[in-house]
Design an enzyme around this catalytic site. Structure first.
Site: not given
Ligand code: IPE
Ligand code: IPE
Ligand code: MG
Length: 249
Positions: A22, A39, A133, A196
């Site tokens: 995340d 990303h 792995l 979380r």
């Molecule tokens: C969790 O991240 C899912 C992934 C890392 C793929 P999110 O960014 O979607 O989670 P929330 O919305 O903050 O809980």
């Molecule tokens: C995790 O990073 C990647 C995916 C959920 C696909 P986020 O895109 O959720 O990045 P933040 O949490 O918004 O910074």
């Molecule tokens: Mg996120």
């Protein structure tokens, strides 16, 4: 901590590390860039932790790449992520082969665009014989959906008479998950600073050691993974027993 203590203990390696990758969007926005820029750079972190996990001798690494809830993001971001997935698999396949990595996926894969599924299946087939792995990509994954799918399979068997409901145990549940053969994660890491689990591996993390780190995913590297594994090796896992009982074993 004493430097000599910061050496990996091969007898206490985690069998399975799961990561909620995340913080890509915030990492990019902190630099005044589009979320998609984050990303793209997240792929470098994926490459590094796959290398690191392989070097340490960890057998399983599960990476949360896209949740079922992530389909609710703006259409352009979802399309970009699906494109990036195909491109990353294409670019990384040689490296995966070189490192003896076996690729697997988990989630409601039927939700993915046809071409993404085809590229994934090709990579799974090509890496199937590798003995290093195992990397499990969680795509269109939701822990609750996995439990719903498990319940459907169990209910179908009970309805058809091949399963007696009275014999259902935790092992039955385990065996009907998407990958019942994979051991539970010993370590769950979430980058990006939030504490979380966002619907990840709800059944499997029952006794995982949790690590929430402030590092945004694109900045995370194998050195960070190694530090977490070292910290994990100093945690006492009691599984409901007393510390004395565990130390006597
Ligand atoms: C969790 O991240 C899912 C992934 C890392 C793929 P999110 O960014 O979607 O989670 P929330 O919305 O903050 O809980
Ligand atoms: C995790 O990073 C990647 C995916 C959920 C696909 P986020 O895109 O959720 O990045 P933040 O949490 O918004 O910074
Ligand atoms: Mg996120």
């Amino acid at each position: 901590m004493d430097y000599t203590e910061r050496v990996l203990n091969p007898a206490k390696l985690p069998k399975h590390v799961a990561i909620i990758m995340d913080g890509n969007g915030r990492w990019a926005q902190q630099q005044g860039r589009e979320r998609t820029y984050g990303h793209k750079h997240g792929v470098e972190a994926v490459r590094s932790v796959i290398e690191g996990a392989g070097e340490m001798g960890i057998p399983y690494l599960t990476l949360y790449a896209f949740s079922t809830e992530n389909w609710n993001r703006p259409r352009e971001e979802v399309e970009m992520l699906m494109g990036l997935l195909v491109q990353a698999i294409h670019n990384e396949l040689d490296g995966l082969m070189k490192n003896h990595v076996r690729l697997q996926v988990t989630g409601r894969l039927g939700d993915l665009p046809d071409n993404s599924r085809a590229v994934l299946q090709d990579a799974i087939d090509r890496t199937a014989g590798n003995d290093g792995l195992t990397v499990v990509l969680a795509l269109s994954y939701s822990g609750r959906a996995e439990l719903v799918d498990m319940a459907r399979k169990v209910a179908r068997e009970a309805a058809s008479g091949t399963l007696d409901p009275e014999t259902v145990t935790t092992e039955t549940v385990q065996q009907h998950l998407y990958h019942g053969e994979i051991p539970d994660p010993d370590i769950l890491i979430r980058t990006g600073g939030d504490c979380r689990v966002s619907n990840f591996l709800l059944w499997q993390i029952a006794y995982a050691e949790l690590f929430f780190v402030p590092t945004m995913w694109p900045d995370f590297r194998k050195e960070d993974l190694r530090e977490i594994v070292l910290d994990f090796q100093h945690r006492e896992r009691r599984y409901g027993k007393t510390g004395e009982q565990v130390r006597e074993q």
